[in-house]
Design a protein around this motif. Structure first.
Motif, PDB file in Angstrom:
ATOM      1  N   VAL A  35       5.750   0.163   7.885  1.00 43.79           N
ATOM      2  CA  VAL A  35       4.316  -0.079   7.670  1.00 43.79           C
ATOM      3  C   VAL A  35       3.754  -1.058   8.693  1.00 43.79           C
ATOM      4  CG1 VAL A  35       2.585  -0.956   6.052  1.00 43.79           C
ATOM      5  CG2 VAL A  35       4.408   0.549   5.239  1.00 43.79           C
ATOM      6  N   ASP A  36       4.365  -2.229   8.827  1.00 45.65           N
ATOM      7  CA  ASP A  36       3.850  -3.198   9.794  1.00 45.65           C
ATOM      8  C   ASP A  36       3.980  -2.684  11.225  1.00 45.65           C
ATOM      9  OD1 ASP A  36       3.231  -4.849   7.717  1.00 45.65           O
ATOM     10  OD2 ASP A  36       4.603  -6.477   8.263  1.00 45.65           O
ATOM     11  N   LYS A  37       5.068  -1.991  11.508  1.00 48.29           N
ATOM     12  CA  LYS A  37       5.266  -1.434  12.853  1.00 48.29           C
ATOM     13  C   LYS A  37       4.195  -0.385  13.167  1.00 48.29           C
ATOM     14  CE  LYS A  37       8.970   0.586  15.706  1.00 48.29           C
ATOM     15  NZ  LYS A  37       8.395   1.884  16.085  1.00 48.29           N
ATOM     16  N   THR A  38       3.904   0.484  12.193  1.00 48.74           N
ATOM     17  CA  THR A  38       2.868   1.498  12.402  1.00 48.74           C
ATOM     18  C   THR A  38       1.507   0.843  12.578  1.00 48.74           C
ATOM     19  OG1 THR A  38       4.114   3.094  11.058  1.00 48.74           O
ATOM     20  CG2 THR A  38       1.770   3.545  11.391  1.00 48.74           C
TER      21      THR A  38
ATOM     22  N   ALA B 214      -3.796   6.148   6.210  1.00 49.08           N
ATOM     23  CA  ALA B 214      -2.648   6.112   5.311  1.00 49.08           C
ATOM     24  C   ALA B 214      -2.958   6.756   3.968  1.00 49.08           C
ATOM     25  CB  ALA B 214      -2.198   4.666   5.097  1.00 49.08           C
ATOM     26  N   MET B 215      -4.182   6.541   3.475  1.00 51.37           N
ATOM     27  CA  MET B 215      -4.499   7.013   2.127  1.00 51.37           C
ATOM     28  C   MET B 215      -5.963   7.416   1.986  1.00 51.37           C
ATOM     29  SD  MET B 215      -4.009   5.023  -1.529  1.00 51.37           S
ATOM     30  CE  MET B 215      -2.224   5.110  -1.378  1.00 51.37           C
ATOM     31  N   ILE B 216      -6.168   8.506   1.280  1.00 53.04           N
ATOM     32  CA  ILE B 216      -7.480   8.864   0.740  1.00 53.04           C
ATOM     33  C   ILE B 216      -7.376   8.645  -0.759  1.00 53.04           C
ATOM     34  CG2 ILE B 216      -9.158  10.713   0.343  1.00 53.04           C
ATOM     35  CD1 ILE B 216      -8.066  12.020   2.948  1.00 53.04           C
ATOM     36  N   HIS B 217      -8.252   7.800  -1.290  1.00 48.71           N
ATOM     37  CA  HIS B 217      -8.153   7.401  -2.697  1.00 48.71           C
ATOM     38  C   HIS B 217      -9.436   7.787  -3.439  1.00 48.71           C
ATOM     39  CE1 HIS B 217      -8.145   4.662  -6.207  1.00 48.71           C
ATOM     40  NE2 HIS B 217      -6.823   4.765  -6.125  1.00 48.71           N
ATOM     41  N   ILE B 218      -9.265   8.449  -4.575  1.00 45.09           N
ATOM     42  CA  ILE B 218     -10.389   8.795  -5.439  1.00 45.09           C
ATOM     43  C   ILE B 218     -10.249   7.989  -6.713  1.00 45.09           C
ATOM     44  CG2 ILE B 218     -11.669  10.661  -6.551  1.00 45.09           C
ATOM     45  CD1 ILE B 218     -11.373  10.978  -3.498  1.00 45.09           C
ATOM     46  N   ASP B 219     -11.213   7.101  -6.982  1.00 43.71           N
ATOM     47  CA  ASP B 219     -11.086   6.232  -8.148  1.00 43.71           C
ATOM     48  C   ASP B 219     -11.549   6.955  -9.420  1.00 43.71           C
ATOM     49  OD1 ASP B 219     -13.864   6.066  -8.421  1.00 43.71           O
ATOM     50  OD2 ASP B 219     -14.006   4.010  -7.685  1.00 43.71           O
TER      51      ASP B 219
ATOM     52  N   GLU C 190     -11.084   5.416   2.025  1.00 46.83           N
ATOM     53  CA  GLU C 190     -10.051   5.707   3.020  1.00 46.83           C
ATOM     54  C   GLU C 190      -9.461   4.389   3.517  1.00 46.83           C
ATOM     55  OE1 GLU C 190     -11.551   8.246   6.082  1.00 46.83           O
ATOM     56  OE2 GLU C 190     -12.063   9.871   4.691  1.00 46.83           O
ATOM     57  N   LYS C 191      -8.129   4.314   3.520  1.00 49.18           N
ATOM     58  CA  LYS C 191      -7.445   3.094   3.930  1.00 49.18           C
ATOM     59  C   LYS C 191      -6.442   3.408   5.029  1.00 49.18           C
ATOM     60  CE  LYS C 191      -9.451   0.557   0.791  1.00 49.18           C
ATOM     61  NZ  LYS C 191     -10.457  -0.504   1.182  1.00 49.18           N
ATOM     62  N   ASP C 192      -6.462   2.584   6.097  1.00 48.83           N
ATOM     63  CA  ASP C 192      -5.544   2.808   7.212  1.00 48.83           C
ATOM     64  C   ASP C 192      -4.336   1.883   7.089  1.00 48.83           C
ATOM     65  OD1 ASP C 192      -6.438   0.280   8.075  1.00 48.83           O
ATOM     66  OD2 ASP C 192      -7.881   1.156   9.491  1.00 48.83           O
ATOM     67  N   PHE C 193      -3.407   2.005   8.037  1.00 51.43           N
ATOM     68  CA  PHE C 193      -2.186   1.214   7.963  1.00 51.43           C
ATOM     69  C   PHE C 193      -2.434  -0.268   8.217  1.00 51.43           C
ATOM     70  CE2 PHE C 193       0.013   5.220   7.792  1.00 51.43           C
ATOM     71  CZ  PHE C 193       1.140   4.912   7.047  1.00 51.43           C
ATOM     72  N   GLU C 194      -3.448  -0.601   8.988  1.00 48.87           N
ATOM     73  CA  GLU C 194      -3.778  -2.012   9.170  1.00 48.87           C
ATOM     74  C   GLU C 194      -4.146  -2.635   7.832  1.00 48.87           C
ATOM     75  OE1 GLU C 194      -6.135  -4.517  12.456  1.00 48.87           O
ATOM     76  OE2 GLU C 194      -7.428  -3.131  11.319  1.00 48.87           O
ATOM     77  N   PHE C 195      -4.900  -1.890   7.003  1.00 47.63           N
ATOM     78  CA  PHE C 195      -5.256  -2.400   5.684  1.00 47.63           C
ATOM     79  C   PHE C 195      -4.008  -2.689   4.854  1.00 47.63           C
ATOM     80  CE2 PHE C 195      -5.503  -1.417   1.177  1.00 47.63           C
ATOM     81  CZ  PHE C 195      -6.424  -2.362   0.742  1.00 47.63           C
ATOM     82  N   PHE C 196      -3.077  -1.734   4.756  1.00 46.23           N
ATOM     83  CA  PHE C 196      -1.899  -1.930   3.914  1.00 46.23           C
ATOM     84  C   PHE C 196      -0.988  -3.027   4.454  1.00 46.23           C
ATOM     85  CE2 PHE C 196      -3.066   2.258   2.239  1.00 46.23           C
ATOM     86  CZ  PHE C 196      -2.961   1.996   0.876  1.00 46.23           C
ATOM     87  N   SER C 197      -0.921  -3.146   5.770  1.00 48.43           N
ATOM     88  CA  SER C 197      -0.114  -4.214   6.361  1.00 48.43           C
ATOM     89  C   SER C 197      -0.668  -5.583   6.001  1.00 48.43           C
ATOM     90  CB  SER C 197      -0.070  -4.043   7.887  1.00 48.43           C
ATOM     91  OG  SER C 197       0.627  -5.111   8.485  1.00 48.43           O
TER      92      SER C 197
END
Length: 548
Positions: free
Chosen positions: A31-34, A43-48, A55-62
């Motif tokens: 994750v951090d490397k990506t 990384a993710m499409i999220h429907i609440d 929409e969340k990218d890998f920078e967000f999750f890192s």
């Protein structure tokens, strides 16, 4: 990771190998490397629950996982501490899992349906130090807390009011740095990664421990069984409290380059809503248990644009040929079945370069030396029934569990003569395809015949009146056991002597006549574990009293 292409199953088995880096830690090494190399990669499409898309990218999750990791560390959570995670399919679940990986804590994903008694049992059995819980679950955790001396840190997600002593996950993240350097004693490799509680279909759940190499085993799941390519959008319909979430919504899909699609619905799924979600958001790859497909094919599929869907898989229970055929006829897409357990990653599957056989779980995955072994310890020939066993000598395949924590006797009982014994029975045909029969405890012995419950359930499900069934054996003075079917009827049908006779005759026509259910009981719902698996042992226990 770079996906290799294979033209055939033999080539796949011969050339495909999983490389295991030293001290691998998914959060840092993937994750951090990506995020460092391609920060805006989706990384993710999220429907609440309100239908809002994010929409969340890998920078967000890192960064988000680093903020929470810093918060956990300040709260005293460190390497080896066990953290129960009771969250819905909210983004916080992925952030929490990654944060635990970074600090070296051991997350215990748990379903939101746990009762106070369930929470007490699991916390005390696993010596849980912290719980990250949904606001709607917090009151149950609070009630259990008085009986759980190991619990020290309570964290809540959601907008509900915080009880005294609880931390808010959003506040915990907001007040901490988005940088969390790799610790000198970083968890990785053979260190504990996570713990699953088994579903407990035959007794109290067991603690299944996986190490940090476990995510690598799921690359096979994402890249080859789900057949994912960079940019694909994959949806696995699974609750985050169970192993299927990491099978289909996390490790393997991200490593294969895909975007994880997450629909955070609450309560029971609605098949029409699910079909609309798949159509509206152009999902390209989909995985769900056969029951979900069974409900979906009852809808008018012509109303939904499923043209973006390129690959469909199924696991978790056995696939009935009628469901396979109906789905393929409606969508043009076959269903590729797979088999594995809480204790493992994918063991057996039908891969894209194989021709699916409706009802077959496929062939062993590369790196998994599978044998069918009979009760006398002999390997079974084609056509013979045996227990599915995995060779663990000289080495375990990547993705197989360490053992049952704190229960060495139970671990020893399944690690026998160089094999891990799964407790599941199957047979193999002349082409090398495996056909699942059920748990060894579920097989019915009647008048000298051995009858797998799935065979009878499959036959029943081809009748329009049957929406769900569980087949078990009941005591019979002449036959030893008689076949019994406990049935949930579809709307518009009512249990009667006439319907019972009709169903019995139907089974006689669809499968071998000796397998037909001599006893049929109609119920509103089947007893199930909180993971949705049928508790046949509970049905058998009640029938032992009723029919003795």
């Amino acid at each position: 990771m770079q996906k290799e292409k294979f033209s055939s199953y033999p080539e796949f088995c011969e050339k495909y190998k999983i490389e295991v880096p030293d001290n691998f830690n998914f959060a840092f090494d993937f994750v951090d490397k990506t995020a460092a190399e391609d920060p805006t990669r989706l990384a993710m499409i999220h429907i609440d629950p309100d239908g809002v898309r994010a929409e969340k990218d890998f920078e967000f999750f890192s960064k988000a996982s680093s903020r929470l990791a810093n918060g956990l560390a300040k709260a005293g959570i460190g390497k080896g501490d066990r953290v129960m995670v009771i969250l819905y399919r909210r983004i916080d679940w992925w952030v929490s899992m990654l944060a635990c990986h970074k600090v070296g804590a051991v997350p215990v994903p748990s379903p939101n349906l746990l009762t106070v008694k369930d929470i007490e049992f699991r916390v005390n059995f696993a010596k849980i130090k912290s719980i990250i819980a949904e606001d709607s679950v917090a009151d149950r955790v609070e009630e259990a807390n008085a009986s759980c001396p190991s619990l020290k840190v309570l964290i809540q997600a959601g907008k509900g009011k915080l009880a005294k002593g609880w931390l808010d996950i959003d506040g915990l993240c907001a007040e901490n740095s988005d940088s969390f350097p790799r610790p000198a004693d970083c968890a990785g490799g053979d260190d504990a990664l996570l713990i699953f509680f088994s579903s407990g279909t035959t007794g109290q759940p067991k603690m299944v421990e996986h190490t940090h190499t476990y995510p690598l085993g799921h690359y096979t799941t994402g890249a080859y069984w789900h057949d994912l390519e960079p940019g694909n959008i994959h949806l696995t319909l699974a609750d985050t409290g169970w192993g299927k979430a990491v099978w289909g919504k996390f490790y393997g899909q991200w490593m294969a380059g895909a975007t994880v699609f997450t629909w955070d619905f609450r309560g029971k799924f609605n098949p029409a809503e699910l079909l609309q979600i798949i159509a509206d958001h152009k999902v390209t790859s989909f995985c769900a248990p056969p029951t979900v497909y069974r409900f979906m094919i009852r809808e008018d599929l012509t109303k939904y644009d499923l043209s973006a869907l390129t690959h469909c898989t199924t696991a978790g229970e056995l696939l009935n040929a009628s469901v396979f055929e109906a789905w393929q006829e409606a969508t043009g897409k076959p269903l590729y079945e797979g088999y594995g357990q809480t204790e493992s990653t994918l063991q057996i599957a039908t891969f894209p370069h194989m021709t699916p056989k409706p009802g077959s779980i496929g062939k062993p995955c590369p790196g998994w030396d599978i044998a069918l072994i009979d009760v006398e310890g002999n390997k079974c020939a084609a056509g013979e029934e045996g227990q599915i066993c995995v060779r663990i000598d000289p080495a375990k395949p990547v993705g197989l569990f360490n053992g049952y924590l704190d229960e060495p006797e139970k671990t020893a009982s399944v690690m026998v003569n160089g094999y891990y014994q799964t407790g599941d029975k199957a047979w193999m045909d002349e082409d090398g395809y495996y056909w699942f029969l059920g748990r060894t405890d579920d097989l019915i012995k009647s008048s000298g015949y051995r009858i797998g419950p799935f065979e009878v359930e499959s036959a029943l499900l081809t009748h329009a009146a049957v929406i769900e069934s569980a087949v078990t054996g009941v005591p019979d003075p002449v036959r030893g056991q008689a076949v019994k079917a406990t049935i949930v009827l579809a709307d518009g049908f009512v249990g009667s002597a006439e319907l019972t006779k009709e169903l019995q005759n139907h089974v006689k026509k669809v499968t071998a006549p000796y397998k037909y259910p001599r006893v049929i009981e109609y119920v509103d719902e089947l007893p199930k574990t909180i993971s949705g698996k049928i508790k046949r042992a509970e049905i058998r226990a009640k029938d032992e009293e009723k029919y003795k």
